[in-house]
Design a protein around this motif. Structure first.
Motif, PDB file in Angstrom:
ATOM      1  N   SER A  35       7.726  -0.869   0.919  1.00 48.32           N
ATOM      2  CA  SER A  35       7.746   0.370   0.150  1.00 48.32           C
ATOM      3  C   SER A  35       6.373   0.634  -0.493  1.00 48.32           C
ATOM      4  CB  SER A  35       8.821   0.274  -0.947  1.00 48.32           C
ATOM      5  OG  SER A  35       8.862   1.422  -1.732  1.00 48.32           O
ATOM      6  N   VAL A  36       5.569   1.384   0.277  1.00 44.44           N
ATOM      7  CA  VAL A  36       5.754   1.879   1.639  1.00 44.44           C
ATOM      8  C   VAL A  36       4.660   1.307   2.517  1.00 44.44           C
ATOM      9  CG1 VAL A  36       6.952   4.034   1.108  1.00 44.44           C
ATOM     10  CG2 VAL A  36       4.460   3.995   1.049  1.00 44.44           C
ATOM     11  N   THR A  37       4.896   1.324   3.829  1.00 44.57           N
ATOM     12  CA  THR A  37       3.923   0.782   4.769  1.00 44.57           C
ATOM     13  C   THR A  37       2.589   1.499   4.649  1.00 44.57           C
ATOM     14  OG1 THR A  37       5.708   0.282   6.314  1.00 44.57           O
ATOM     15  CG2 THR A  37       3.463   0.337   7.205  1.00 44.57           C
ATOM     16  N   ASN A  38       1.519   0.714   4.554  1.00 47.43           N
ATOM     17  CA  ASN A  38       0.170   1.266   4.520  1.00 47.43           C
ATOM     18  C   ASN A  38      -0.220   1.642   5.954  1.00 47.43           C
ATOM     19  OD1 ASN A  38      -2.823   1.239   4.563  1.00 47.43           O
ATOM     20  ND2 ASN A  38      -2.570   0.676   2.418  1.00 47.43           N
ATOM     21  N   LEU A  39       0.137   2.848   6.346  1.00 43.36           N
ATOM     22  CA  LEU A  39       0.009   3.261   7.741  1.00 43.36           C
ATOM     23  C   LEU A  39      -1.409   3.156   8.290  1.00 43.36           C
ATOM     24  CD1 LEU A  39       1.295   4.413  10.298  1.00 43.36           C
ATOM     25  CD2 LEU A  39       0.982   6.695   9.323  1.00 43.36           C
ATOM     26  N   PRO A  40      -2.455   3.521   7.549  1.00 43.53           N
ATOM     27  CA  PRO A  40      -3.797   3.436   8.141  1.00 43.53           C
ATOM     28  C   PRO A  40      -4.162   2.037   8.636  1.00 43.53           C
ATOM     29  CG  PRO A  40      -3.851   4.756   6.151  1.00 43.53           C
ATOM     30  CD  PRO A  40      -2.486   4.130   6.212  1.00 43.53           C
ATOM     31  N   SER A  41      -3.557   1.005   8.051  1.00 46.36           N
ATOM     32  CA  SER A  41      -3.877  -0.362   8.460  1.00 46.36           C
ATOM     33  C   SER A  41      -2.892  -0.922   9.477  1.00 46.36           C
ATOM     34  CB  SER A  41      -3.906  -1.282   7.231  1.00 46.36           C
ATOM     35  OG  SER A  41      -2.616  -1.381   6.656  1.00 46.36           O
ATOM     36  N   ARG A  42      -1.876  -0.126   9.854  1.00 44.49           N
ATOM     37  CA  ARG A  42      -0.836  -0.604  10.777  1.00 44.49           C
ATOM     38  C   ARG A  42      -0.582   0.476  11.822  1.00 44.49           C
ATOM     39  NH1 ARG A  42       1.367  -5.179   8.412  1.00 44.49           N
ATOM     40  NH2 ARG A  42       1.088  -5.335   6.149  1.00 44.49           N
ATOM     41  N   PRO A  43      -1.337   0.473  12.920  1.00 45.65           N
ATOM     42  CA  PRO A  43      -1.210   1.542  13.921  1.00 45.65           C
ATOM     43  C   PRO A  43       0.231   1.726  14.388  1.00 45.65           C
ATOM     44  CG  PRO A  43      -3.092   0.153  14.410  1.00 45.65           C
ATOM     45  CD  PRO A  43      -2.348  -0.518  13.296  1.00 45.65           C
ATOM     46  N   ALA A  44       0.619   2.966  14.569  1.00 45.74           N
ATOM     47  CA  ALA A  44       2.014   3.309  14.837  1.00 45.74           C
ATOM     48  C   ALA A  44       2.634   2.572  16.030  1.00 45.74           C
ATOM     49  CB  ALA A  44       2.145   4.817  15.013  1.00 45.74           C
ATOM     50  N   LEU A  81      -4.849   4.480  -1.576  1.00 43.03           N
ATOM     51  CA  LEU A  81      -6.037   3.857  -2.170  1.00 43.03           C
ATOM     52  C   LEU A  81      -7.136   3.717  -1.119  1.00 43.03           C
ATOM     53  CD1 LEU A  81      -4.239   1.076  -4.256  1.00 43.03           C
ATOM     54  CD2 LEU A  81      -4.942   3.357  -5.000  1.00 43.03           C
ATOM     55  N   TRP A  82      -7.737   4.834  -0.769  1.00 42.32           N
ATOM     56  CA  TRP A  82      -8.674   4.822   0.361  1.00 42.32           C
ATOM     57  C   TRP A  82      -9.933   4.003   0.089  1.00 42.32           C
ATOM     58  CZ3 TRP A  82      -8.038   5.761   5.280  1.00 42.32           C
ATOM     59  CH2 TRP A  82      -6.925   6.505   5.674  1.00 42.32           C
ATOM     60  N   ASP A  83     -10.368   3.913  -1.160  1.00 41.16           N
ATOM     61  CA  ASP A  83     -11.524   3.066  -1.458  1.00 41.16           C
ATOM     62  C   ASP A  83     -11.250   1.620  -1.067  1.00 41.16           C
ATOM     63  OD1 ASP A  83     -12.903   5.218  -2.407  1.00 41.16           O
ATOM     64  OD2 ASP A  83     -12.588   4.766  -4.531  1.00 41.16           O
ATOM     65  N   ASP A  84      -9.997   1.200  -1.189  1.00 44.22           N
ATOM     66  CA  ASP A  84      -9.611  -0.147  -0.773  1.00 44.22           C
ATOM     67  C   ASP A  84      -9.298  -0.213   0.718  1.00 44.22           C
ATOM     68  OD1 ASP A  84      -9.697  -1.519  -3.316  1.00 44.22           O
ATOM     69  OD2 ASP A  84      -7.969  -0.304  -3.879  1.00 44.22           O
ATOM     70  N   ILE A  85      -8.638   0.789   1.229  1.00 44.75           N
ATOM     71  CA  ILE A  85      -8.242   0.786   2.640  1.00 44.75           C
ATOM     72  C   ILE A  85      -9.456   0.682   3.562  1.00 44.75           C
ATOM     73  CG2 ILE A  85      -7.189   2.179   4.471  1.00 44.75           C
ATOM     74  CD1 ILE A  85      -5.286   3.306   2.310  1.00 44.75           C
ATOM     75  N   VAL A  86     -10.525   1.400   3.247  1.00 46.63           N
ATOM     76  CA  VAL A  86     -11.689   1.393   4.140  1.00 46.63           C
ATOM     77  C   VAL A  86     -12.371   0.036   4.172  1.00 46.63           C
ATOM     78  CG1 VAL A  86     -12.095   3.876   3.947  1.00 46.63           C
ATOM     79  CG2 VAL A  86     -13.213   2.320   2.325  1.00 46.63           C
ATOM     80  N   ARG A  87     -12.121  -0.822   3.168  1.00 47.82           N
ATOM     81  CA  ARG A  87     -12.709  -2.158   3.193  1.00 47.82           C
ATOM     82  C   ARG A  87     -12.120  -3.016   4.304  1.00 47.82           C
ATOM     83  NH1 ARG A  87     -11.724  -5.158  -1.059  1.00 47.82           N
ATOM     84  NH2 ARG A  87     -10.225  -3.883  -2.183  1.00 47.82           N
ATOM     85  N   LEU A  88     -10.990  -2.559   4.878  1.00 53.04           N
ATOM     86  CA  LEU A  88     -10.401  -3.235   6.032  1.00 53.04           C
ATOM     87  C   LEU A  88     -11.096  -2.849   7.336  1.00 53.04           C
ATOM     88  CD1 LEU A  88      -6.652  -2.663   5.109  1.00 53.04           C
ATOM     89  CD2 LEU A  88      -7.795  -4.886   5.135  1.00 53.04           C
TER      90      LEU A  88
END
Length: 301
Positions: A70-79, A106-113
Motif C-alpha cells: 500500500s501502494v506499489t511504487n510503480l516506477p520501480s516495478r515495471p508492469a 517521492l520522485w527525488d528518492d525514486i530517481v536515486r534508483l
C-alpha cells in the motif's frame, strides 16, 4: 446505505530491524481473523525491507489473511514483472493478494534508483497503462502484444491466474479519474477519512469517471488507513480541531466505524500506526473487540 461487507486490516512495519516482529504480527493478525495486512513500498531506503518480500514470506506463514502493498511504487516495478509477481503470489497463496498501485510520489528518492523521472501527467498515464497490462497478463488467454507509451510486450503469454483486485492511492484529479475508469478500490491519501475535505472532493471525481466508462461507481471500494489511539476509557473528543480522527475507546471506535459503513459507504479500514509501532495490545483490541463489534453492528444494519 452500503451493502458491502467491510474489510479490516492492519499495517505492519517494513523496517529491517523489525523483520521478525513484522512476520509475527502478520501471523497474529491472521489468527485473529483480520482480512488483510499492509506494508508500504519505499525501495530507495536501505533500512526498509522490500515490500513484496515481506508479503511473500508472510503469506507463506499464514492461511487466510491477504497481503497488500500500500501502494506499489510503480516506477520501480515495471508492469510486466509486477504482473508476474502478483499472479505468482496469488497462485502460491490461494488468491490472498490485493494489488495496490501508485503513480509514484517521492520522485527525488525514486530517481536515486536510476529510474527516469516522469512528469505528473506522464506518471498518471503510466499508471493507467500498468493497470491495463497487469490485467491483460492475468487470467490466461491468447499471447499479449501491447505497444503503449511506457510499456511494450510482444506475444507474451498471460499467467493462468486471475488478476487480483487493484486498489490505488490516487490523489489528483487525473489520477482519481484513472481509479474510476480502471480500479477496484481507492485508498485516500494522507489518512483522510469519510468526513474529510479530501474525500468529499475526490470521491465524486472517481464516481464521474466510473459512470463515463460505463461502470457502477459502487463497485469501487473506499478503504481507509486509520491512525489513532485505542484508549482504555472514552476520550472527550475523538477528532482534533481540524476534524481528523484521533481515536478513542473501543465503544467510540465501534460507533465511528459502523457509521462510516452504514452512512458513508466505507468498504474497509486498516489500523495504521504512525507515531508508535503496532503493539500486541492494540492488535488484540482491534481484532478481537472492535472488528467483531463493527461486523455485528453492520450486519444488523
Amino acid at each position: 446505505m452500503s451493502t458491502r461487507k467491510p474489510l479490516f486490516g492492519v499495517g505492519v512495519s517494513t523496517a529491517v530491524g523489525e523483520a521478525r516482529e513484522t512476520l509475527r504480527l502478520a501471523v497474529e493478525a491472521d489468527r485473529a481473523g483480520l482480512d488483510l495486512f499492509t506494508v508500504s513500498d519505499h525501495p530507495y531506503f536501505g533500512a526498509r525491507l522490500d515490500a513484496y518480500s515481506i508479503v511473500g514470506v508472510a503469506l507463506g506463514r499464514t492461511t487466510d489473511i491477504s497481503g497488500l502493498v500500500s501502494v506499489t511504487n510503480l516506477p520501480s516495478r515495471p508492469a510486466p514483472m509486477l504482473a508476474r509477481t502478483v499472479t505468482s503470489l496469488s497462485a502460491l497463496s490461494g488468491g490472498r493478494v490485493v494489488l495496490g498501485m501508485g503513480a509514484g510520489g517521492l520522485w527525488d528518492d525514486i530517481v536515486r534508483l536510476g529510474v527516469p523521472q516522469l512528469t505528473p501527467g506522464a506518471a498518471i498515464r503510466a499508471l493507467a497503462e500498468a493497470i491495463t497490462l497487469v490485467r491483460a497478463l492475468s487470467g490466461g488467454g491468447e499471447p499479449v502484444t501491447f505497444d503503449g507509451e511506457f510499456y511494450q510486450v510482444t506475444a507474451l503469454e498471460p499467467a493462468p491466474v486471475p488478476a487480483p483486485p487493484v486498489w490505488t492511492g490516487s490523489v489528483g484529479p487525473k489520477s482519481l479519474a484513472v481509479t474510476g475508469r480502471l480500479a477496484d478500490g481507492w485508498i485516500p491519501g494522507h489518512a483522510a477519512d469519510w468526513l474529510s475535505e479530501r474525500y468529499r472532493t475526490s470521491r465524486p471525481v472517481i464516481d464521474e469517471a466510473a459512470t463515463a466508462a460505463g461502470r457502477d461507481p459502487r463497485d469501487i471500494a473506499t478503504i481507509y488507513n486509520l491512525p489513532g489511539v485505542i484508549s482504555p476509557t472514552p476520550l472527550t473528543a475523538t477528532r482534533d480541531a481540524r476534524g481528523r480522527w484521533v481515536g478513542g475507546s473501543v465503544g467510540q471506535w465501534v460507533e465511528e466505524l459502523t457509521g462510516a459503513v452504514l452512512e458513508h459507504d466505507a468498504s474497509g479500514f486498516v489500523l495504521f500506526p504512525v507515531r508508535e509501532p503496532l503493539t500486541d495490545v492494540a492488535l488484540g483490541t482491534w481484532a478481537r473487540e472492535i472488528v467483531p463489534a463493527v461486523r455485528e453492528a453492520v450486519a444488523a444494519g
